[in-house]
Enzyme design. Structure first.
Site, PDB file in Angstrom:
ATOM      1  N   SER A 166       0.829  -1.198   0.000  1.00 50.06           N
ATOM      2  CA  SER A 166       0.000   0.000   0.000  1.00 50.06           C
ATOM      3  C   SER A 166       0.865   1.250   0.000  1.00 50.06           C
ATOM      4  CB  SER A 166      -0.881   0.003   1.256  1.00 50.06           C
ATOM      5  OG  SER A 166      -1.510   1.254   1.417  1.00 50.06           O
TER       6      SER A 166
ATOM      7  N   TYR B 255      -1.099  -0.414  10.150  1.00 51.77           N
ATOM      8  CA  TYR B 255      -1.184  -0.817   8.736  1.00 51.77           C
ATOM      9  C   TYR B 255       0.089  -0.402   7.994  1.00 51.77           C
ATOM     10  CZ  TYR B 255      -3.633  -1.187   4.167  1.00 51.77           C
ATOM     11  OH  TYR B 255      -4.031  -1.502   2.888  1.00 51.77           O
TER      12      TYR B 255
ATOM     13  N   LYS C 284       2.580  -3.042   6.158  1.00 53.96           N
ATOM     14  CA  LYS C 284       2.868  -2.973   4.720  1.00 53.96           C
ATOM     15  C   LYS C 284       4.326  -2.603   4.477  1.00 53.96           C
ATOM     16  CE  LYS C 284      -1.293  -3.794   2.930  1.00 53.96           C
ATOM     17  NZ  LYS C 284      -1.572  -5.114   2.333  1.00 53.96           N
TER      18      LYS C 284
END
Ligand code: NDP
Length: 247
Positions: free
Chosen positions: A146, A159, A163
Site C-alpha cells: 500500500s 497498517y 505494509k
C-alpha cells in the site's frame, strides 16, 4: 512455464472480494486454476468461483485464516499432499484488513490483528509454497502492499508498519530466490474502490489524487497479471505503485 498439459495453479489470498477477486479472475483468464482463499465470506467466495467459471476458467475454494499459522499449514499442507506432483506457480498475498486509529488509543488487538494478517500472513502462506517454486525453477510471488507502507499515513501506524515490513520482506526474499527464476514483487495501490474503502469520503479524497478518481480493482489486477506473466521475468524485488499519480 510448463509445456505439458498439467494444470497450472495460482493461489490468491483474500479472493472473495475486491482486489483479490479481480486478480483471481484475471489469473483464471491467463489459464491458471485458481485457489480462491478467503476468511469467512463463503457466499462472496462462491461468487468469485462462479465468475471464474462463467468466463470459462477453473478454480476451487481454499478457505483459511492467513493470520493463523496452524490453519494455513493445515490447508496448504493438505493441498500439497493431495497434489504431490504439482506446485502453486503464482502466489498473490492479498488478504488484508484495516483497523485505523491513532496509536495513542490503539487497542492491542488492532495492532496485532493487522500485523498478523499482513506480515505473519505473508510468512504463513509463502513459506510452504516456496519449495515447490524453487524445485521447479519457476515462480511468481506478488505481495499487495500500500501507499501507506511507503509513505506512512497518520491513523494507520499498524497498517503502515505491516505494509512497510512486507515491502522489506519482498526485497529481501527476491534476492534469496532470484537465481531459481522465482520473482518476488510488491504492488502498492493508492485508493481503490472496494469494501475496504467504502467508508472513506471519496469526494474529499479525490481532490488529493492527481488522476481525480479512485482506482478500480481491475486496474490493479492488470498490473498483477503482468507481474505474474513470463514477460515479467527480469522484474524482481520491485515495489510498483498504482495510485493515480500520488507521489
Ligand atoms: P476487501 O476488504 O475488499 O477484501 C479483503 C479480502 O481479504 C476478503 O477477501 C477477505 O475475506 C480477505 N481476508 C481478510 N482477512 C483475512 C484473513 N485473515 N485470512 C484470509 N483472508 C482474509 O479488501 P481490498 O480488496 O480493498 O484489499 C485487498 C488488499 O489490497 C489488502 O491487502 C489491502 O490492504 C490492499 N490495499 C487496498 C487498498 C484499497 O484502496 N482498497 C489500497 C492499498 C492496499 P472475507 O471476504 O472472507 O472477509
Amino acid at each position: 512455464m510448463e509445456t505439458n498439459q498439467k494444470r497450472r495453479y495460482a493461489l490468491v489470498t483474500g479472493a472473495s472480494r475486491g482486489i483479490g477477486r479481480a486478480v483471481a479472475l484475471r489469473l483464471a483468464g491467463m489459464g491458471y486454476h485458481v485457489l480462491v482463499n478467503y476468511l469467512a465470506n463463503a457466499a462472496a467466495a462462491e461468487e468469485t468461483l462462479a465468475l471464474i467459471r462463467r468466463q470459462g476458467g477453473e478454480g476451487e475454494l481454499l478457505p483459511f485464516d492467513v493470520a493463523d499459522r496452524e490453519a494455513a499449514e493445515r490447508a496448504l499442507g493438505g493441498w500439497l499432499e493431495a497434489h504431490p506432483d504439482e506446485a502453486v506457480e503464482v502466489l498473490v498475498n492479498n488478504a488484508g484488513i484495516r483497523r485505523d486509529g491513532l496509536l495513542l488509543w490503539m487497542p492491542h488487538e488492532d495492532w496485532y490483528g493487522v500485523l498478523r494478517t499482513h506480515l505473519d500472513g505473508f510468512f504463513h502462506v509463502t513459506q510452504p509454497l516456496l519449495k515447490g517454486m524453487l524445485v521447479r525453477k519457476y515462480g511468481r510471488i506478488i505481495n499487495i502492499v500500500s501507499l501507506s507502507g511507503i509513505k506512512g499515513l497518520p491513523g494507520q501506524v499498524n497498517y503502515s508498519a505491516a505494509k512497510g515490513g512486507l515491502i522489506a520482506a519482498t526485497r529481501a526474499l527476491a534476492q534469496e530466490v532470484a537465481k531459481k527464476q522465482v520473482t518476488v514483487n510488491a504492488v502498492a495501490p493508492g485508493f481503490i474502490r472496494t469494501d475496504m474503502t467504502a467508508d472513506l469520503d471519496e469526494a474529499a479524497l479525490r481532490r488529493t489524487i492527481p488522476a481525480g478518481r479512485f482506482g478500480e480493482p481491475e486496474e490493479v489486477a492488470d498490473l498483477v497479471a503482468f507481474l505474474a506473466s513470463e514477460k515479467a521475468s527480469y522484474i524482481t524485488g520491485e515495489v510498483i505503485s498504482i495510485n493515480g499519480g500520488i507521489l
